[in-house]
Structures are given as C-alpha cells and as structure tokens.
Scaffold this motif. Sequence first.
Motif, PDB file in Angstrom:
ATOM      1  N   LEU A  30     -12.497   7.492   8.763  1.00  0.00           N
ATOM      2  CA  LEU A  30     -11.333   7.734   7.921  1.00  0.00           C
ATOM      3  C   LEU A  30     -11.061   9.225   7.822  1.00  0.00           C
ATOM      4  N   GLY A  33      -8.196  14.484   3.528  1.00  0.00           N
ATOM      5  CA  GLY A  33      -7.692  15.860   3.609  1.00  0.00           C
ATOM      6  C   GLY A  33      -8.201  16.616   4.824  1.00  0.00           C
ATOM      7  N   GLY A  34      -9.260  16.107   5.419  1.00  0.00           N
ATOM      8  CA  GLY A  34      -9.778  16.729   6.638  1.00  0.00           C
ATOM      9  C   GLY A  34     -10.589  18.002   6.399  1.00  0.00           C
ATOM     10  N   LEU A  37     -14.182  16.871   7.213  1.00  0.00           N
ATOM     11  CA  LEU A  37     -14.298  16.172   8.495  1.00  0.00           C
ATOM     12  C   LEU A  37     -13.923  17.058   9.686  1.00  0.00           C
ATOM     13  N   THR A 111      -9.223  15.878  -1.038  1.00  0.00           N
ATOM     14  CA  THR A 111      -8.916  14.724  -1.883  1.00  0.00           C
ATOM     15  C   THR A 111     -10.138  14.228  -2.659  1.00  0.00           C
ATOM     16  N   GLU A 124     -17.915  19.269  -7.112  1.00  0.00           N
ATOM     17  CA  GLU A 124     -17.545  19.059  -8.507  1.00  0.00           C
ATOM     18  C   GLU A 124     -17.147  17.614  -8.794  1.00  0.00           C
TER      19      GLU A 124
HETATM   20  C1  LIG Z   1     -14.252  26.647   2.711  1.00  0.00           C
HETATM   21  C2  LIG Z   1     -14.420  25.379   1.927  1.00  0.00           C
HETATM   22  C3  LIG Z   1     -14.852  25.471   0.627  1.00  0.00           C
HETATM   23  C4  LIG Z   1     -15.032  24.310  -0.107  1.00  0.00           C
HETATM   24  N1  LIG Z   1     -15.459  24.436  -1.381  1.00  0.00           N
HETATM   25  C5  LIG Z   1     -15.644  23.308  -2.108  1.00  0.00           C
HETATM   26  C6  LIG Z   1     -16.082  23.363  -3.460  1.00  0.00           C
HETATM   27  O1  LIG Z   1     -16.294  24.445  -4.023  1.00  0.00           O
HETATM   28  N2  LIG Z   1     -16.287  22.211  -4.110  1.00  0.00           N
HETATM   29  C7  LIG Z   1     -16.048  20.986  -3.522  1.00  0.00           C
HETATM   30  O2  LIG Z   1     -16.236  19.990  -4.155  1.00  0.00           O
HETATM   31  N3  LIG Z   1     -15.615  20.909  -2.269  1.00  0.00           N
HETATM   32  C8  LIG Z   1     -15.390  22.029  -1.549  1.00  0.00           C
HETATM   33  N4  LIG Z   1     -14.957  21.915  -0.269  1.00  0.00           N
HETATM   34  C9  LIG Z   1     -14.769  20.575   0.305  1.00  0.00           C
HETATM   35  C10 LIG Z   1     -13.385  20.053   0.021  1.00  0.00           C
HETATM   36  O3  LIG Z   1     -13.197  19.867  -1.357  1.00  0.00           O
HETATM   37  C11 LIG Z   1     -13.144  18.782   0.794  1.00  0.00           C
HETATM   38  O4  LIG Z   1     -11.820  18.594   0.729  1.00  0.00           O
HETATM   39  C12 LIG Z   1     -13.820  17.518   0.327  1.00  0.00           C
HETATM   40  O5  LIG Z   1     -15.208  17.623   0.253  1.00  0.00           O
HETATM   41  C13 LIG Z   1     -13.503  16.370   1.280  1.00  0.00           C
HETATM   42  O6  LIG Z   1     -12.276  15.909   1.029  1.00  0.00           O
HETATM   43  P1  LIG Z   1     -11.203  15.640   2.169  1.00  0.00           P
HETATM   44  O7  LIG Z   1     -10.092  14.905   1.538  1.00  0.00           O
HETATM   45  O8  LIG Z   1     -10.862  16.874   2.823  1.00  0.00           O
HETATM   46  O9  LIG Z   1     -12.014  14.634   3.111  1.00  0.00           O
HETATM   47  P2  LIG Z   1     -12.130  14.533   4.693  1.00  0.00           P
HETATM   48  O10 LIG Z   1     -12.655  15.789   5.232  1.00  0.00           O
HETATM   49  O11 LIG Z   1     -10.879  14.031   5.273  1.00  0.00           O
HETATM   50  O12 LIG Z   1     -13.226  13.417   4.790  1.00  0.00           O
HETATM   51  C14 LIG Z   1     -14.555  13.641   4.398  1.00  0.00           C
HETATM   52  C15 LIG Z   1     -15.374  12.372   4.632  1.00  0.00           C
HETATM   53  O13 LIG Z   1     -14.977  11.361   3.742  1.00  0.00           O
HETATM   54  C16 LIG Z   1     -14.564  10.199   4.426  1.00  0.00           C
HETATM   55  N5  LIG Z   1     -13.456   9.645   3.646  1.00  0.00           N
HETATM   56  C17 LIG Z   1     -12.317  10.288   3.315  1.00  0.00           C
HETATM   57  N6  LIG Z   1     -11.564   9.514   2.523  1.00  0.00           N
HETATM   58  C18 LIG Z   1     -12.244   8.359   2.353  1.00  0.00           C
HETATM   59  C19 LIG Z   1     -11.992   7.173   1.618  1.00  0.00           C
HETATM   60  N7  LIG Z   1     -10.881   7.022   0.887  1.00  0.00           N
HETATM   61  N8  LIG Z   1     -12.900   6.187   1.655  1.00  0.00           N
HETATM   62  C20 LIG Z   1     -14.045   6.331   2.362  1.00  0.00           C
HETATM   63  N9  LIG Z   1     -14.335   7.431   3.071  1.00  0.00           N
HETATM   64  C21 LIG Z   1     -13.443   8.443   3.066  1.00  0.00           C
HETATM   65  C22 LIG Z   1     -14.191  10.680   5.792  1.00  0.00           C
HETATM   66  O14 LIG Z   1     -14.307   9.671   6.736  1.00  0.00           O
HETATM   67  C23 LIG Z   1     -15.174  11.805   6.015  1.00  0.00           C
HETATM   68  O15 LIG Z   1     -16.395  11.271   6.432  1.00  0.00           O
HETATM   69  C24 LIG Z   1     -14.749  23.033   0.480  1.00  0.00           C
HETATM   70  C25 LIG Z   1     -14.293  22.955   1.785  1.00  0.00           C
HETATM   71  C26 LIG Z   1     -14.125  24.122   2.515  1.00  0.00           C
HETATM   72  C27 LIG Z   1     -13.620  24.001   3.910  1.00  0.00           C
END
Ligand SMILES: Cc1cc2nc3c(=O)[nH]c(=O)nc-3n(C[C@H](O)[C@H](O)[C@H](O)COP(=O)(O)OP(=O)(O)OC[C@H]3O[C@@H](n4cnc5c(N)ncnc54)[C@H](O)[C@@H]3O)c2cc1C
Lengths: 285, 755
Positions: A30, A33-34, A37, A111, A124
């Motif tokens: 899935l 927000g990527g 991933l 997300t 968090e």
């Molecule tokens: C430089 C940087 C700093 C960051 N700092 C922080 C921080 O301080 N605190 C923090 O909490 N995070 C931080 N993050 C992480 C960020 O918040 C990510 O967005 C979050 O961890 C993952 O969310 P995403 O939507 O991007 O998920 P994705 O990257 O798209 O997916 C992450 C994983 O979740 C799975 N997935 C996604 N959606 C679902 C769903 N609905 N059901 C089941 N599986 C799913 C995907 O398959 C993948 O394995 C940081 C990221 C970066 C790049």
Amino acid sequence: MKFPDFDYACPKSLDEALGLLRLHGDDAVLLAGGQSLMPLLAFRLAAPGLLVDLKDVPGLGDIGIDGGGVRLGAFVRWCEIDRNAGLAAAHPLLVEAIGHVAHYQIRNRGTVGGSLAYGDPAAEMPGIAVTCDGEIIVMGESGERRVAAADFFLGALTTCLRPGEIITGLHLPPWPAGRRWAFEEFARRRGDFALAGTALYYDLDSQGRATDAHIGVIGAADRPMRLAQAERMINGSTVNADAIAAAAEAASREVDPMEDFHAPTAYRRALVETLVARALTRAAG
Amino acid sequence: MKPRNLLIGSPMERVEDFRFLRGDGRFVADVNLEGQLHAVIARSAVAHGRIRAIHTGDARAMAGVRAVITARDLGRPVPVIPLRLQPLAELAPFRQPMLAHGKVRFVGEPLAVIVADSPQIAEDALDRIGADIEPLPAIVDREHAEAGETVLFEDHGSNVAIRWTAVRGDAGRAFANAQYVRKETFRIQRHAALFLEPRGFVAQWDGRARKLTLWGAAKVAFANRKILAAAMGLAEQQIEMIEVDVGGGFGSRGEFYPEDFLIPFAARLLNRPVKWIEDRREHLMTANHARETECEIEIAATGDGRILGLRGRSWSDNGAYIRTNGSVAPRNVAQFMSGPYHIENIALSTTQLITNKTPAGTYRGPGRFEADFVRERLIDLMAKDLGLDRVEIRRRNLVRENQMPYPLATITPYESATELDGGDYRQLLDRCLEDFGWAEKVKLDGRLIDGRYHGIAIGCFIEGGGAGPSEDARIVLESDGTYSVYVGSAAVGQGIETIMAQIAGDALEAPFDRIRVRHGSTGDVAQGHGSYHSRATVMGGSAIVLAAEKLRDKLREVAARALGCEPGEVTLDSGTAKGPAGKSLALSELSEAPVEAEATYRGDKHTYAYGSLAAHVAVDVKTGHVEVIDVASIKDVGRIINPATLHGQAVGAIVQGLGGALLEHLVYDGDGQLLTGTLADYMVPSAGCFPVIRSTVVELIPSPNNPLGAKGGGEGEIIPVGGVIANAVAAALADFGVEPMELPLSPPRIWALIG
Ligand SMILES: Cc1cc2nc3c(=O)[nH]c(=O)nc-3n(C[C@H](O)[C@H](O)[C@H](O)COP(=O)(O)OP(=O)(O)OC[C@H]3O[C@@H](n4cnc5c(N)ncnc54)[C@H](O)[C@@H]3O)c2cc1C
C-alpha cells in the motif's frame, strides 16, 4: 537511489484495494503519503511488484468529531490535523503532538494510517494512539476488526497487521472538558524524530486529585508504551512536586530505551525522566 | 576632476540570482545530450579487504547494460589521483586508484562502473555485481592505526603517512622557564562540506575530432584538465572542461575524484555521451570528509598571561587514501595553531594517519577550525587558571600593527613560510565586544534563567587567502561596445560573475551593465588556478586590473591612429576616446574587430583577513541542549568589493561552523561502516536552527600584497566558531566544572559532562 521497477494501481474503492492485495499477495504494498515507503524503495530496501495507492479510496480522508470521540481516516494528512478547527478543542493533545511530526513538505503528505502501519518507535501518532486508548480500525477480507492500540504495536517497525489488511482509521475516545494534559519531546532539530517524548493526561476528581492518569512515551522502547508505575504515582495525588518527581523517577525505571549512535541508553532514560517531569508540571500548572 | 566609477564597494545585487530565482540555473543534472547513457558506480561494502574477484557477467548480460568497467579495463598501471597540493614523493604510495584493485580500503570505494540506457537499469545491474572480497580488520581509530598490526598499504608497512612539523623560536627553552604550563587533549570530529546538490558529470567524446568535453567541472578546472589528460593519454588541448552552475563547493566540490576520470573514460570507450549524477548516500560516503583530528597540546605563559609557547602533537585521521589536497588540513593545524596571537616559540607536529574511512580533503577553513578550537579553549582555560580576564588576555597577546609583517611558524617538509600581512587586531576585538554588547551580557555568564544556564565567549581568528601562483584574465572590447571579461577563477556559489564585473567596471571605467564575465570553460583563458584558499577575488580580481590597464593602453593606441594623434594624448572614459582639439570617437567605432588584452597576475604572498567572533548560548542541563542565542562577528578584509555578497559569506560561514560545533558528525562503527549515510542521521543546520547571527565586515587596513588591497574573505568566520561555542558552554556551566574538550557539543555529550 533510483526506484526499482514496479507497477502502480490506484483503486477507486476499498473493495478494489482489498481485491488487489488478495490477488498480488506479498508482491503488493500500500502507498499512502509515501514519506516512509519511497525512501525504502530508493535505498532498495524494498522492491514490491505493485504499489496500491490509497489516495482515491473514498472516506479514508475524513475527520469525524462527535460525542463518541474523534475518528481520523487513515488518509488524513498531518497538515489537515493542523488545519482542522474542531480538533483543537476535541483533542488538544493529538493536535499538539502531531505539530512535532517532521517538516513542512513531509507534513503535506504523511498520513495517519501510514504512520500507524509503519510503526516507528519514536513516531508521535502511534504514541498518541497508545496513550489515549485509541483503537485502530482495520479492514480485511473477512471484514472489519478493531484493535486496541496497546496491542497493535509488536516491536520496532512491526505491527499485528495481517497480510491483505488495510488500516481505515483511528478512533480516539472522547476528551472531557477540564482534562489536564501535556506533550513534551526532545529532538535535535525541529521536525526530526524525537530522541524521546511523552504524551500524558489525567482528570481531576471533586477533591482535586488526579484520576485515570495516562502517561505514554515514544522513543523509549521498541514501541510506544504506557508507564503503569508512573501513572500509579499520579493517580490519587494532587500532582504536586513530590508526586511529579516520584512519577518521573518511576518512568525512567520503567522504560527500556535502545542505544544507537545518536544517544546511549542512559541518556534516553534520563531524558524520559526530564520530559515526564516537565510535562506533568505543565499539565498541573 | 573626472568622477570616479564606484562599483567596487557597492552592494550590487548578484547577477547570478536572476537566473537562480527564476529557476533558470543550469546545474549538471540539467545537462542532457542526445543519445546519452547513464553510469552508476559499484562500490565496496567492505571497509578493508582483499579483492578475490569481481564478477560482472550477470550484470553485463542484462538488457540495456552497455558496459561494466573494472580496474582490469583501465590498463596497467591503473591510473591514480595525483596530489595537487604538497605533492611529496613520500605521499605517493597513498594515492587513490581510479578503481580499486588488489584491495579495498573504505566503504564506498569504487569497484566498477556500470553504463546502461537508464540510471534505473544501471542500478538494477548493481545488484548483479558479485564482489568477492576477503575481509581484513578495519582500522578506524588512532590507537590501531599507530599500532600497525594491520596496515592498509603493505608495501609501505605502516599506517603513518607523514609527520608535519611547525617550528618557531625555541619551545623547549620557553617551556622550561615558563611560570604557567597546561596540557590538554582535544578532539574534533569527522564532518564534511555538505554542499547543496551532489556532484555529477556529463562527458562527450568526439571520435572524429578526438576531443573530449566534460560538463560539471568546478573549482580547479585547469588543474583537473591536466590530471585528466594524463590519465586518458590525451593532450590538454583535446579536453574542454565546462563549468555549470553549482550550489556551493566549500573546498570539497571540484577536487579530482575517481568519477572525474571514470565518466570520460566510459564515454570514450563507448563513443557515446555518458552522464553520472551522484546520489546523497554516495556523496556522504565518497566525497572528501574533513576535520577528524586529535590534539595533545601544551601552552606556556608568564604569570600575567603572556603566551610564551605552544607545543605538542596532533593526529589527523586522513582516511584510506591521500587525495589531491589531503595534506592541507593536517599541515594547517600545525602552522596556524598560533592564529592571530604573538607566540614566539612553537614546536607542533601533525601525524597524518591512514585508516579505513573515506579520504579527507579540505573544507572551508581547513585545519584552522580545528586549531582554533584547541587554541581558544586553551586560552580560556589559562585565563581561568591565572584568574585573568579572558578578553584582556587575548588583547595582550594579539599581534600588534608594529609587528607586521609577522612571520608564522615554518612548516616542513615541503617547507613553507608565511607572514601575517597587516591589520589592527585589537581594534576589531574591541569593536566585536561593542557590537556584541559584551559589557551587559557578561552579567549573564553562568547564570540560571528559566531553567537554562547562560554563557558567553569571544575568540579571535585569522583567515588565509590569495594563494598563488598566478591567475589570468582576458578582456575583450566587443564591436558592440560591451566588454567580455574572461577569468580562470571558478564560480562555486560565491558570486564571481558579479564581483569580477564590479572590479572590471572600475578598472575600465565602464558601467556595470556593459560588462559580461565569462568563466565557464577552460577554453577561455590560457591558465587558471581556480577557487580555493579564498583566492578567486584576490588573484582573479588583480588579474582583471592588470588586463584592464593593458587594454586601455591598446585602446589609446588604436584611438590615436584613428584620431591622428599620440597615444599619450588620448583620454578614455566609459564610452569614448577623446583626442586633442575636441576630437572624439565612440569606443564601439574604434575598430571593426574586437580589441583584446590578456594579463597574468602573479603573487604568492598570502593575505590574512582577521577578526573576532562572540557568542551567547543557553544550556539546558537536563537535556544537554545548547541553544545559540546570539552570535556577533567582525572581520577586516582590507578592501570590500561587494558588501552584500561578503555579508552572505560571513553568515553562511558562521552557520556552517555552528553545524560543526553542535550537529554534524560522520560516525563509523568498528567495522568501518559509515552509520550516518543520510541527511536524517547526518545533521546539518536547518533554516530555523540559528536565527540570530549578526556579522559585520569592514575595510580597515588594505593588504599590501595585491593591487586591490583586498584580502580573501570566503572562509573566515567558520574558523573560530567551534572554540567560541565550546568556551561559551564552559562559561555557562562553570558551576558544574564542565570543560568540553571534544566536538560536536551534542546533547548526550554535554549531559554526560554535567554528570
Ligand atoms: C525527513 C523525515 C522526517 C520525519 N519525521 C517524522 C517525525 O518526526 N515523526 C513521525 O511520526 N514521522 C516522521 N516521519 C515519517 C512520516 O510522518 C511518514 O509520513 C509516516 O511515518 C508514514 O506515513 P505515509 O503516509 O507517508 O506512509 P507511506 O510511506 O506511504 O507508507 C508507510 C508504510 O505504511 C503502509 N501503509 C500506508 N497506509 C496504510 C494503510 N492505510 N493500511 C495499511 N498499511 C498502510 C505502507 O504500505 C508502508 O509500508 C518523517 C519522515 C521523513 C522523510
């Protein structure tokens, strides 16, 4: 740092998404927000054959606030939590904690569901879910199941999510007026993952004593956790300096911080004590 | 009297910014050629090992893969990267081969080049390269490097490459008779010049003309052309190196790395353009690292705080190979330890150690940042020990105007002597105290306010600039009346196009908009020594002044013929040549063909800008976090060409210094694996980290060493930052007896010191 070859699907319904997961099994991943991933793909730490983008699945982006509490759809982005006018009153602890997640560009994409599924021990959102008796709503082939956040996270980057399941949302119980709360974390730079953090709240009874204390920590073990001993020190107290010191001290003993090149275990343990004391002082003040 | 042209000294907006702000900058990744292929480098995952075999068959067999090049394809002997600076014979064994053969010596060392139809395919092929490497123990610290049980270069037999010594006076006598002596050990961590976009090249081989064109050159294009020509077996004239826009260099970008050769080599081999863009992870593990030094230094003084001598030893962790400028920082640590202070007796050495880490090179203020940390810490410790005021002790020891030119310690081998060229060091110290508000702020020293301890500190520094030997400039009066100014200096983000146009405008008495600065190609001038050691403005600018004089002489001759008079009777102003009896001629009508003049400016006397920097910090003793509340600095550069760009240099330098003092650290584990391979782990300052930085640059005393009177000013304020911040932390935590001896001042480290 170039992505491996993959196919891309953008289903228009939850059923379609579930169907794609069923069809492709392990090969499908899935995409929300990527922000976690895509770096994995760029480093070639993962090489799925198919990305199933959740962005067009209806309903996943909703924020619901009613007498039953707060419901965040899995596709709710960090920036939407910032902007939502109702959430600040309905769940101030959530809003404050999410204010610490990452940097501007990442906040526009990351997300709730992605963060829960990824299960970073310092993140968090999982911390809030665990601290606040959250329930994670999961849809699978055999229908919906609700998992208490306390049972959802099994270890660093490990959850109880089964193959083929999709997180659809997070439920947080109602937030009574007059609740005392605070969030504290310490990161090297604003937006970095915290070296440790704490989210906590308690209510006051008619004699001004604390009840139902919830003290959660992030970055202090292999998963977010609540601290029963520290909570015990607060429940029934007036949250005076002695109670705060006792709770903070208990907290530092209860956690099991990992050691890495950013900080040794002893430092993180002391940090938990400091942050819990500061958060309790703010909550009481 | 004729009104003077006033471009020099004006805060002209950078001409470069128009294209950058509109998104019209052209960086190397923007260069695309018809039919280009893409290269990716297979790198060693092992820090130290013997290569048994590199299996490339599977990768070669993949669709879309055009070539896989290993050391075997480079011919014998495998070319090495020569030493550009301090090219001593005893350092020759440590030069890096363009591709590893026999052994690998650091994680990230190039093993093979894969060329494919797309970067994606090339990366897919990476997984199919089988590197069979027998691991050897990795040397990652001084103790094991010196012990020499395992050596990186068996033929040499030791991990000690060389020892530099800096000597002045008689340190032994000074220490024997001194009333006060203190010895301490200091450590400066490995970090690096992290510029904006990583490196890259696009190379094109024209088989018919037998000509190579290389986009992506920077810093020292002419020197690199010479190296490349030798490695490729070409004449220099067969190679054109083209500079494109870059987001900063800071000493690291533009030095000769293996890819500088591998990419053109691949282009010639395949007879197709080849493009390579480094990614951030590769960058962090292969571009020059810097600064890792341990110093065991002793200071001697009289009871009233007059410094009598410095002596001791330093060890610089050079990494696995000595690259083009790898000896600069180690030698500078020894030679510049005395900084702006009058210290008669010096006996210092730096041992350059070979370890299984990424090779080190220069980074803004090379060796000086390290040395200033040590010296400024020692001065504060001494002030405390002697019960003297830290400002007074500095004032007492600064080199005075009447001691100029002031010789520094002489460094050997590759003997070099240099002298401070002039300045009023005390006046700038006093000015810094005033700008900073020292008298008021000193009341906060050591005080606990809202849960944090406050501390202040001040330090003094010198910055070397204007390295020789020479620089060329060529100025052409085009037939449309505009001037084209060609220089051999390189643009690394410092605003060369603007600054050089200001210098040329004044020298030619021409308006700014009639001048075009060209620096993009090795085809433009005969020779150029590039942009390092804060030399571009001093050397390139001086060459422009000379070329302008020559051109004006020529124009007078041409005009005299046209006007029928003697050249001496012709006066020139911005657009016209005037002869006697009111006869005049527009310069644009002077001749059909462009008129041009070329000049070389030679000079090998360095310039020394100098100044002071003060800081105010607040320390949270529970978390160990150091917040920088205020920084104020002042520097004299002799002559300011452009106060706006110079101010930008100063602020940028301070922020980079704060990164080095507080955040940035390249961490290795015991196996020689780099743990900080992403920008999430390698922490650089972000925009919000250090909001209050106040910086002033003045022109107090011109340098006697060049016609402009200018001193190099691109590095200075980074130099004192580590020492000043550490001293401010010590001042804040005086109650706890905290004396930081090691950088960076990370929260866990400060917390541990508090205990
Ligand atoms: C430089 C940087 C700093 C960051 N700092 C922080 C921080 O301080 N605190 C923090 O909490 N995070 C931080 N993050 C992480 C960020 O918040 C990510 O967005 C979050 O961890 C993952 O969310 P995403 O939507 O991007 O998920 P994705 O990257 O798209 O997916 C992450 C994983 O979740 C799975 N997935 C996604 N959606 C679902 C769903 N609905 N059901 C089941 N599986 C799913 C995907 O398959 C993948 O394995 C940081 C990221 C970066 C790049």
